[in-house]
Design an enzyme around this catalytic site. Sequence first.
Site, PDB file in Angstrom:
ATOM      1  N   LYS A 117       0.821  -1.216   0.000  1.00 31.55           N
ATOM      2  CA  LYS A 117       0.000   0.000   0.000  1.00 31.55           C
ATOM      3  C   LYS A 117       0.854   1.265   0.000  1.00 31.55           C
ATOM      4  O   LYS A 117       0.437   2.293  -0.520  1.00 31.55           O
ATOM      5  CB  LYS A 117      -1.014  -0.015   1.147  1.00 31.55           C
ATOM      6  CG  LYS A 117      -2.053  -1.119   0.954  1.00 31.55           C
ATOM      7  CD  LYS A 117      -3.430  -0.768   1.462  1.00 31.55           C
ATOM      8  CE  LYS A 117      -4.420  -1.774   0.901  1.00 31.55           C
ATOM      9  NZ  LYS A 117      -5.770  -1.642   1.381  1.00 31.55           N
ATOM     10  N   LYS A 199      -3.915 -10.252  -6.629  1.00 32.77           N
ATOM     11  CA  LYS A 199      -5.252 -10.548  -6.093  1.00 32.77           C
ATOM     12  C   LYS A 199      -6.274  -9.527  -6.588  1.00 32.77           C
ATOM     13  O   LYS A 199      -5.929  -8.370  -6.855  1.00 32.77           O
ATOM     14  CB  LYS A 199      -5.219 -10.605  -4.567  1.00 32.77           C
ATOM     15  CG  LYS A 199      -5.422  -9.294  -3.866  1.00 32.77           C
ATOM     16  CD  LYS A 199      -5.596  -9.497  -2.379  1.00 32.77           C
ATOM     17  CE  LYS A 199      -5.890  -8.171  -1.693  1.00 32.77           C
ATOM     18  NZ  LYS A 199      -7.282  -7.807  -1.645  1.00 32.77           N
ATOM     19  N   LYS A 202     -10.703  -4.469  -4.223  1.00 29.69           N
ATOM     20  CA  LYS A 202     -11.758  -3.495  -4.510  1.00 29.69           C
ATOM     21  C   LYS A 202     -11.209  -2.098  -4.713  1.00 29.69           C
ATOM     22  O   LYS A 202     -11.899  -1.236  -5.220  1.00 29.69           O
ATOM     23  CB  LYS A 202     -12.882  -3.550  -3.479  1.00 29.69           C
ATOM     24  CG  LYS A 202     -12.528  -3.238  -2.057  1.00 29.69           C
ATOM     25  CD  LYS A 202     -13.804  -3.267  -1.235  1.00 29.69           C
ATOM     26  CE  LYS A 202     -13.612  -3.811   0.153  1.00 29.69           C
ATOM     27  NZ  LYS A 202     -12.618  -3.110   0.944  1.00 29.69           N
TER      28      LYS A 202
HETATM   29  P1  ATP Z   1      -8.623  -2.918  -0.303  1.00 33.85           P
HETATM   30  O1  ATP Z   1      -7.945  -2.942  -1.656  1.00 33.85           O
HETATM   31  O2  ATP Z   1      -9.368  -1.674  -0.014  1.00 33.85           O
HETATM   32  O3  ATP Z   1      -7.711  -3.388   0.796  1.00 33.85           O
HETATM   33  P2  ATP Z   1      -9.758  -5.554  -0.372  1.00 33.85           P
HETATM   34  O4  ATP Z   1     -10.413  -6.061  -1.600  1.00 33.85           O
HETATM   35  O5  ATP Z   1      -8.408  -6.093  -0.032  1.00 33.85           O
HETATM   36  O6  ATP Z   1      -9.773  -3.987  -0.479  1.00 33.85           O
HETATM   37  P3  ATP Z   1     -10.584  -5.665   2.435  1.00 33.85           P
HETATM   38  O7  ATP Z   1     -11.689  -4.804   2.979  1.00 33.85           O
HETATM   39  O8  ATP Z   1      -9.160  -5.297   2.747  1.00 33.85           O
HETATM   40  O9  ATP Z   1     -10.759  -5.786   0.823  1.00 33.85           O
HETATM   41  O10 ATP Z   1     -10.833  -7.164   2.890  1.00 33.85           O
HETATM   42  C1  ATP Z   1     -12.117  -7.699   3.188  1.00 33.85           C
HETATM   43  C2  ATP Z   1     -12.029  -9.216   3.255  1.00 33.85           C
HETATM   44  O11 ATP Z   1     -11.935  -9.739   1.920  1.00 33.85           O
HETATM   45  C3  ATP Z   1     -10.803  -9.736   4.000  1.00 33.85           C
HETATM   46  O12 ATP Z   1     -11.196 -10.868   4.767  1.00 33.85           O
HETATM   47  C4  ATP Z   1      -9.863 -10.144   2.907  1.00 33.85           C
HETATM   48  O13 ATP Z   1      -8.992 -11.186   3.320  1.00 33.85           O
HETATM   49  C5  ATP Z   1     -10.829 -10.635   1.834  1.00 33.85           C
HETATM   50  N1  ATP Z   1     -10.261 -10.522   0.489  1.00 33.85           N
HETATM   51  C6  ATP Z   1      -9.770  -9.394  -0.069  1.00 33.85           C
HETATM   52  N2  ATP Z   1      -9.365  -9.626  -1.333  1.00 33.85           N
HETATM   53  C7  ATP Z   1      -9.601 -10.949  -1.579  1.00 33.85           C
HETATM   54  C8  ATP Z   1      -9.393 -11.809  -2.716  1.00 33.85           C
HETATM   55  N3  ATP Z   1      -8.869 -11.353  -3.850  1.00 33.85           N
HETATM   56  N4  ATP Z   1      -9.758 -13.111  -2.618  1.00 33.85           N
HETATM   57  C9  ATP Z   1     -10.298 -13.577  -1.465  1.00 33.85           C
HETATM   58  N5  ATP Z   1     -10.517 -12.828  -0.359  1.00 33.85           N
HETATM   59  C10 ATP Z   1     -10.177 -11.533  -0.397  1.00 33.85           C
HETATM   60 MG    MG Z   2      -7.296  -5.366   1.680  1.00 28.93          MG
END
Ligand code: ATP
Ligand code: MG
Length: 335
Positions: A117, A199, A202
């Site tokens: 990040k 990965k 969002k």
């Molecule tokens: P950001 O980029 O804002 O960090 P993010 O997609 O990583 O967004 P988070 O809010 O950090 O989302 O994570 C929410 C949940 O989703 C966590 O339990 C995280 O482990 C899971 N998660 C995030 N990305 C993935 C992915 N690509 N596959 C499976 N689980 C995921």
């Molecule tokens: Mg995340």
Amino acid sequence: MENTEKRPVVLSCIQPTSIPTLGNYLGALKNWKEMSRSNDCLYAVADLHALTVHPEPSKLRAQILEMYAILLAVGLDPEESIVFIQSHVPAHAELAWILNCYTMFGEASRMTQFKDKSQKHADNINVGLFDYPVLMAADILLYQANFVPIGADQKQHLEIARDIAERFNNLRGNTFTLPEPYIGKLGAKVMSLQDPTQKMSKSDPNPKASISILDTPDVIMKKFKSAVTDSEAVVRYGEGKDGINNLMAIYSCCTGLDFEKIESEFAGKGYGDFKVKVAEAVIEELRPVRENFDNLMKDKDYLLRTAAEGADKAARIAYRTLAKAKKKVGLLSVN
Ligand code: ATP
Ligand code: MG
């Protein structure tokens, strides 16, 4: 006869950074609903965590409520689980400060999410971003959680939460339950549709890279059709086939079919047919979520009331742990 057996406590959070992706859904939200049947669950919108990337305030306010609606839309029942918004329970920030004093600079420096990040937000590497895992430890330890359902990307943060808890318990006496990660097998790491070595996230600025759980059927179809694959044109799971491996994992999560069955279903067929089938399975999986969400957003008062009730229930548990921790470190209590 009343069942007095204590059920395991489960806690998990999601940041309101934007609408969850299919990765968040398969890796986290879908498991959350499943786990709420046999555990005492708490689920939170991690709005304090979202501040690290300086979201536009009016946008953040809207996204917090949307994310709360999404938690209900994926099927979490606020009567059965405690569904709340992190900043409504001030104990999170308070315990985080105490835990900061029990976290080593060196161990926090090793977190790969901080490194990733900081690269993405090179103009805003703030202390909150660095401190993220400590606040996450507070989120978990306040509720004495036994299990934390997470995607594989959060495993390192759970390990540091355990290390902090263990250090505190050793120095100040038993205070916190050591949490275990719960990583669902298949959706553990859904990859980007445009770069399947990364990965799905969002906060990815490329909209074609991820499926939002509120995407309409035609958008979902379009995104899958343009997903990056390889030139072999054989639907099989294997090394160097990150794109196809990812589509197979997604298809498997949505249909329950194992990889062998998927390979035989698509034997002799091209990637075009396969992508359409994957898209159709995802469209059906997400349809009820989008419909529930649209209905819930029509009644904002209900959402606010339910969030306030959730925060009340969470605060009751959180303050018990916080009071214990404050006493153990030697803070003076007024009552
Ligand atoms: P950001 O980029 O804002 O960090 P993010 O997609 O990583 O967004 P988070 O809010 O950090 O989302 O994570 C929410 C949940 O989703 C966590 O339990 C995280 O482990 C899971 N998660 C995030 N990305 C993935 C992915 N690509 N596959 C499976 N689980 C995921
Ligand atoms: Mg995340």
